[in-house]
Design a protein around this motif. Structure first.
Motif, mmCIF file in Angstrom:
data_model
loop_
_atom_site.group_PDB
_atom_site.id
_atom_site.type_symbol
_atom_site.label_atom_id
_atom_site.label_comp_id
_atom_site.label_asym_id
_atom_site.label_seq_id
_atom_site.Cartn_x
_atom_site.Cartn_y
_atom_site.Cartn_z
ATOM 1 N N LEU A 195 -4.871 21.548 -9.923
ATOM 2 C CA LEU A 195 -5.614 21.053 -8.767
ATOM 3 C C LEU A 195 -5.163 21.766 -7.503
ATOM 4 N N ALA A 196 -3.846 21.896 -7.333
ATOM 5 C CA ALA A 196 -3.328 22.598 -6.156
ATOM 6 C C ALA A 196 -3.685 24.078 -6.195
ATOM 7 N N ARG A 197 -3.639 24.669 -7.380
ATOM 8 C CA ARG A 197 -3.957 26.097 -7.530
ATOM 9 C C ARG A 197 -5.395 26.386 -7.105
ATOM 10 N N ALA A 198 -6.274 25.423 -7.333
ATOM 11 C CA ALA A 198 -7.681 25.598 -6.947
ATOM 12 C C ALA A 198 -7.895 25.409 -5.457
ATOM 13 N N GLY A 199 -6.878 24.916 -4.750
ATOM 14 C CA GLY A 199 -6.996 24.722 -3.307
ATOM 15 C C GLY A 199 -7.070 23.276 -2.872
ATOM 16 N N HIS A 200 -6.984 22.320 -3.818
ATOM 17 C CA HIS A 200 -6.997 20.913 -3.434
ATOM 18 C C HIS A 200 -5.729 20.557 -2.654
ATOM 19 N N VAL A 201 -5.923 19.817 -1.561
ATOM 20 C CA VAL A 201 -4.789 19.301 -0.795
ATOM 21 C C VAL A 201 -4.297 18.037 -1.483
ATOM 22 N N LEU A 202 -3.053 18.039 -1.906
ATOM 23 C CA LEU A 202 -2.474 16.879 -2.574
ATOM 24 C C LEU A 202 -1.592 16.116 -1.594
ATOM 25 N N LYS A 203 -1.745 14.804 -1.592
ATOM 26 C CA LYS A 203 -0.938 13.937 -0.741
ATOM 27 C C LYS A 203 -0.107 13.013 -1.617
ATOM 28 N N ARG A 204 0.936 12.450 -1.037
ATOM 29 C CA ARG A 204 1.776 11.494 -1.773
ATOM 30 C C ARG A 204 1.459 10.090 -1.273
ATOM 31 N N TYR A 205 1.111 9.194 -2.210
ATOM 32 C CA TYR A 205 0.876 7.792 -1.899
ATOM 33 C C TYR A 205 1.901 6.941 -2.625
ATOM 34 N N LYS A 206 2.005 5.712 -2.168
ATOM 35 C CA LYS A 206 2.966 4.779 -2.761
ATOM 36 C C LYS A 206 2.304 3.436 -2.958
ATOM 37 N N THR A 207 2.598 2.815 -4.074
ATOM 38 C CA THR A 207 2.166 1.435 -4.278
ATOM 39 C C THR A 207 3.287 0.697 -5.005
ATOM 40 N N GLY A 208 3.125 -0.591 -5.164
ATOM 41 C CA GLY A 208 4.204 -1.366 -5.770
ATOM 42 C C GLY A 208 3.680 -2.525 -6.586
ATOM 43 N N THR A 209 4.577 -3.172 -7.289
ATOM 44 C CA THR A 209 4.217 -4.328 -8.101
ATOM 45 C C THR A 209 5.308 -5.373 -7.968
ATOM 46 N N PRO A 210 4.969 -6.673 -8.049
ATOM 47 C CA PRO A 210 5.962 -7.737 -7.916
ATOM 48 C C PRO A 210 6.762 -7.947 -9.195
ATOM 49 N N PRO A 211 7.796 -8.758 -9.100
ATOM 50 C CA PRO A 211 8.536 -9.107 -10.319
ATOM 51 C C PRO A 211 7.745 -10.068 -11.190
ATOM 52 N N ARG A 212 8.028 -10.039 -12.494
ATOM 53 C CA ARG A 212 7.486 -11.006 -13.447
ATOM 54 C C ARG A 212 8.616 -11.962 -13.802
ATOM 55 N N VAL A 213 8.329 -13.233 -13.695
ATOM 56 C CA VAL A 213 9.351 -14.264 -13.852
ATOM 57 C C VAL A 213 9.090 -15.064 -15.116
ATOM 58 N N ARG A 214 10.144 -15.417 -15.835
ATOM 59 C CA ARG A 214 9.989 -16.257 -17.027
ATOM 60 C C ARG A 214 9.397 -17.602 -16.637
ATOM 61 N N ALA A 215 8.296 -17.949 -17.282
ATOM 62 C CA ALA A 215 7.584 -19.170 -16.913
ATOM 63 C C ALA A 215 8.440 -20.412 -17.110
ATOM 64 N N ASP A 216 9.290 -20.412 -18.133
ATOM 65 C CA ASP A 216 10.089 -21.620 -18.405
ATOM 66 C C ASP A 216 11.253 -21.792 -17.435
ATOM 67 N N SER A 217 11.424 -20.835 -16.500
ATOM 68 C CA SER A 217 12.481 -20.976 -15.493
ATOM 69 C C SER A 217 11.932 -21.423 -14.139
ATOM 70 N N VAL A 218 10.610 -21.665 -14.052
ATOM 71 C CA VAL A 218 9.961 -22.064 -12.801
ATOM 72 C C VAL A 218 9.702 -23.567 -12.816
ATOM 73 N N ARG A 219 9.978 -24.239 -11.691
ATOM 74 C CA ARG A 219 9.686 -25.672 -11.558
ATOM 75 C C ARG A 219 8.283 -25.812 -10.969
ATOM 76 N N PHE A 220 7.294 -25.857 -11.846
ATOM 77 C CA PHE A 220 5.907 -25.870 -11.404
ATOM 78 C C PHE A 220 5.561 -27.139 -10.639
ATOM 79 N N ALA A 221 6.295 -28.215 -10.871
ATOM 80 C CA ALA A 221 6.022 -29.461 -10.160
ATOM 81 C C ALA A 221 6.263 -29.325 -8.664
ATOM 82 N N ASP A 222 7.082 -28.333 -8.263
ATOM 83 C CA ASP A 222 7.371 -28.116 -6.844
ATOM 84 C C ASP A 222 6.367 -27.170 -6.183
#
Length: 602
Positions: free
Chosen positions: A183-210
């Protein structure tokens, strides 16, 4: 197999739709590193939401796949903004994460016109006859007339856990190491982006009543009109950050790769990390977080709104500051991913590279974020690639067509300096391009481009014929001296109330009744929006060559600066300048009319 009509690189949401669309024309290859990752939902296990559900309804109307997969694996559906008008109402469908990928794999792997090929794309070579070879890392040369690159977040990708990084496209999966180079060799301008993801928590360790529980809507909704049998089985929940959360983040910003300067990529303004929220919105003492299940009998919950690149040991402490999460056990830690994207202004409206004819790009490689934006692009790129390969006439989707047209127009003519997210506020005529009328707007176009079959088109035509019958019944039947549609315009009344007054309607399903009610209640607003759209279409060629933009007091400051620098000659050109909004165009038209009268290009 000596070659394919189209080769699609990548099996995420963009790749899925591209392969599905291309296979409606001729034999297609889907090149993936691991077929077990096809259709995976790496972030939130949900489809839809404001601005995004409209895209999914449009994908469905055009014969795409995402709405069907979402409905079949739904465990919770809610209409957001239900108390507001239909222009901004949005469906959000929570999905069984693993079932979504399994269903996607069943569809793709079982498709008679799709060949799933395992391998890593390493290079692109022209075949000398207008087609391409996709060269794999192990030296194979796969021939195709067109290529769609749907590499997601994998191009030269790096994941970050605190100040530590490793080469990954997402957790546990290797990056695409080589595909940036051609892509770069053909002349495309490449940019750097960033994204993220949250943690995954064990369901049996969460107090859903709260936690604050949010039930599914009692009457499930779907993108296909057929929500799955489990669509009301699970609630979602809410929690929030605390002063202790904010204190810990403030004291440890030096351990964030973003704030330490390790990450070069630009992150999403509309979906910031929890560190970014706490810094940018320091006046807020709490931030709302959504707790979403990965399935009905899940072992994990997804902490929406808590994406982070802080080290795992700090994530443990931070999550335990949240109400209901005091004893939480993180099963998968949050991380940030940094990757290459192309400059989308170097593409056509069909997402074909202007520098590599016959090569199309779709999804996060084009600088977007979100499953829905990716799937919409995949459908467009896959269709255009297949039509080009077959020598068929090129078709393009305009901005006025709907959310999909706005997405394409924004990417190609405005570009992005951060991951692009579709929002209702980006769509100027959103009352005319609602989620409820996507099939009415787009099914005919889907048939013309080869995506929608005759039974689907016939079903849409029959649906709106019944809606028209209902409208005629309301207009002709009188109740207490007024027609039924006059009664329905009273804001407190529903269609059921009008029927109770004595109006008899034809047999309509829930979708048809909703369409009928919107047509009556919002008739005046819809007619005004249609007149405004017609006026804007007539004004596109209005001459701006003699306009002093600095002298237009009702323009926003950003618009004055950018228009003064670009100096567009017509309103159509001005509307495509990044930072110029619909209100600025209206201000320009008023100014021209007052000062010079409306003139046109000759």
């Amino acid at each position: 197999m000596s070659g394919w009509n189209v080769i699609v690189i990548g099996g995420g949401h963009a790749g899925l739709e591209a392969a599905w669309a291309a296979a409606k024309f001729a034999r297609t290859a889907l090149l993936v590193g691991n077929p077990a990752t096809i259709g995976r939902m790496p972030c939130n296990p949900a489809v839809g939401g404001p601005g995004k559900s409209q895209l999914v309804f449009e994908i469905q109307a055009l014969g795409g796949l995402m709405g069907r997969l979402a409905d079949e694996t739904a465990i919770h559906t809610r209409v957001l903004n239900a108390s507001k008008g239909p222009a901004v109402q949005s469906l959000r469908v929570q999905n069984e994460r693993d079932a979504y990928a399994e269903r996607a794999q069943d569809v793709i792997l079982g498709h008679s016109a799709i060949d799933v090929v395992r391998g890593e794309a390493a290079d692109l070579e022209p075949d000398g006859r207008g087609g391409w070879f996709v060269v794999t890392a192990d030296g194979r040369r796969l021939a195709a007339r067109s290529v769609v690159i749907a590499a997601g977040t994998f191009l030269r990708a790096v994941t970050w856990y605190g100040r530590s990084s490793r080469a990954e496209g997402r957790q546990g999966e290797p990056p695409s190491r080589f595909l940036s180079a051609p892509l770069a060799r053909a002349g495309h301008v490449l940019k750097r982006y960033k994204t993220g993801t949250p943690p995954r928590v064990r369901a049996d360790s969460v107090r859903f009543a709260d936690l604050l529980e949010i039930p599914a809507d009692p009457q499930p909704r779907g993108f296909t009109g057929r929500p799955g049998p489990r669509a009301t089985e699970s609630p979602t929940w809410q929690t929030h950050t605390t002063p202790e959360t904010h204190r810990l983040i403030g004291e440890n910003l030096h351990e964030s790769p973003m704030y330490a300067g390790d990450i070069e990529g630009l992150g999403p303004r509309y979906c910031p990390s929890i560190e970014d929220k706490v810094v940018r919105f320091a006046h807020h003492d709490r931030h709302l977080l959504f707790v979403e299940p990965d399935g009905v009998q899940t072992s994990e919950v997804y902490l929406q709104g808590f994406s982070s690149s802080l080290p795992p040991r700090l994530q443990d402490q931070l999550v335990r500051t949240l109400p209901g999460f005091e004893g939480a056990v993180i099963q998968r830690y949050a991380y940030a991913v940094e990757y290459d994207v192309v400059d989308s202004t170097e593409l056509t409206l069909n997402l074909e590279s202007r520098l590599l004819p016959g090569v199309f790009t779709a999804g996060q490689i084009n600088g977007t974020s979100g499953y829905e934006e990716a799937a919409a692009q995949g459908l467009v790129a896959g269709t255009a690639a297949a039509r080009r390969a077959a020598g068929l006439e090129e078709r393009q989707i305009s901005r006025e067509t709907g959310y999909l047209g706005v997405l394409l127009d924004d990417l190609v003519f405005k570009g992005s300096d951060e991951p692009y997210r579709m929002m209702t506020s980006r769509v100027e005529h959103r009352l005319l391009v609602r989620q409820d009328n996507a099939d009415e707007r787009l099914a005919e176009l889907g048939t013309e481009v080869g995506l929608v079959d005759a039974p689907q088109l016939r079903a849409v035509r029959e649906k709106y014929a019944r809606v028209a019958e209902g409208l005629q019944a309301l207009q002709t039947q009188r109740v207490q001296g007024q027609t039924g549609d006059a009664w329905l315009r009273r804001p407190e009344l529903t269609l059921s109330d009008v029927e109770a007054l004595g109006v008899t309607l034809p047999d309509l399903d829930a979708e048809e009744r909703g369409a009928l009610e919107i047509r009556v209640k919002y008739e005046g607003y819809i007619e005004r929006a249609e007149r405004q759209l017609a006026a804007e279409e007539r004004a596109r060629d209005v001459n701006l060559q003699n306009v002093d933009f600095a002298a237009v007091p009702t323009l926003s400051r950003e618009a004055r600066e950018k228009l003064g620098r670009v100096k567009p000659e017509t309103v159509a050109q001005a509307a495509r300048v990044p930072g110029v909004r619909h209100a600025d165009i209206s201000a320009l038209l008023v100014h021209v009319k007052r000062t010079t009268g409306v003139s046109r290009e000759t």
